[in-house]
Design a protein around this motif. Structure first.
Motif, short mmCIF file in Angstrom:
data_model
loop_
_atom_site.label_atom_id
_atom_site.label_comp_id
_atom_site.label_asym_id
_atom_site.label_seq_id
_atom_site.Cartn_x
_atom_site.Cartn_y
_atom_site.Cartn_z
N UNK A 118 0.82 -1.22 0.00
CA UNK A 118 0.00 0.00 0.00
C UNK A 118 0.85 1.26 0.00
N UNK A 119 2.01 1.22 0.67
CA UNK A 119 2.79 2.44 0.86
C UNK A 119 4.07 2.51 0.02
N UNK A 120 4.56 1.36 -0.48
CA UNK A 120 5.76 1.30 -1.32
C UNK A 120 7.01 1.82 -0.63
N UNK A 121 7.06 1.66 0.66
CA UNK A 121 8.22 2.13 1.41
C UNK A 121 8.51 1.12 2.51
N UNK A 122 9.71 0.55 2.46
CA UNK A 122 10.10 -0.43 3.48
C UNK A 122 10.05 0.20 4.87
N UNK A 123 10.58 1.40 4.98
CA UNK A 123 10.62 2.08 6.27
C UNK A 123 9.21 2.32 6.82
N UNK A 124 8.33 2.84 5.97
CA UNK A 124 6.96 3.10 6.42
C UNK A 124 6.23 1.79 6.73
#
Length: 188
Positions: free
Chosen positions: A38-44
């Protein structure tokens, strides 16, 4: 027979730390994949996993053991992702610079079962186009499509997660698929 995760939730509610740790082990990867898609960010995505389990821990007393635990935890994770997307939306700028390759090629990092490099490249390019198309979906279709096709939830489970009637889920899925079909016909 009682589901293992429901039993673990009951034990965790009574203060059993080992039971809560087992719940984390059972669901951390599933919530991470949901958030990442959903967010395309490993960190998020990692932050969403932490926030999800923090909310699960602090709200175990509110968990209704007559509903599936998976539905409850997916609802928490999905809502956190949707909140993050809404907050993020306001910060986008057409002038903003993107880091090289940011959010465009995550499928190509997945291990492939294809035999030849040519097949892997074609598969990677196709998946990248599909991913871009899913990314371009309006928010109300995007979450339904991700939960159905990438998380493999049933229509009823999606209905429970998003607190919407199954008929609404079916409509959004149909419209999301139509949107994707039209978009991919032009690209592929």
């Amino acid at each position: 027979m009682e589901q293992m995760d429901v039993r673990l939730a009951k034990l965790a509610r009574k203060g059993d730390r080992a039971a809560f740790a087992e719940l984390v082990e059972l669901y951390k990867d599933k919530i991470f994949h949901l958030a990442y898609r959903m967010l395309h960010s490993r960190h998020e995505a990692e932050e969403i996993v932490q926030e999800t389990f923090l909310r699960v821990f602090t709200n175990l007393d509110r968990y209704d053991e007559f509903q599936k635990f998976s539905t409850w935890i997916y609802r928490i994770g999905t809502n956190l992702c949707i909140d993050r997307l809404r907050k993020r939306k306001a910060t986008y700028s057409l002038d903003a610079e993107m880091k090289d390759g940011e959010g465009t090629d995550w499928y190509s990092t997945l291990p492939s079962l294809e035999d030849t490099p040519d097949e892997q490249v074609v598969l990677s390019e196709t998946q990248t186009e599909i991913r871009k198309s899913i990314d371009s979906l309006p928010e109300k279709y995007k979450s339904v499509v991700i939960l159905r096709y990438l998380q493999d939830l049933s229509l009823q489970e999606i209905s429970d997660v998003l607190s919407m009637p199954v008929t609404t889920i079916k409509t959004r899925l149909h419209r999301g698929r139509e949107f994707l079909r039209k978009k991919l016909e032009r690209v592929l």
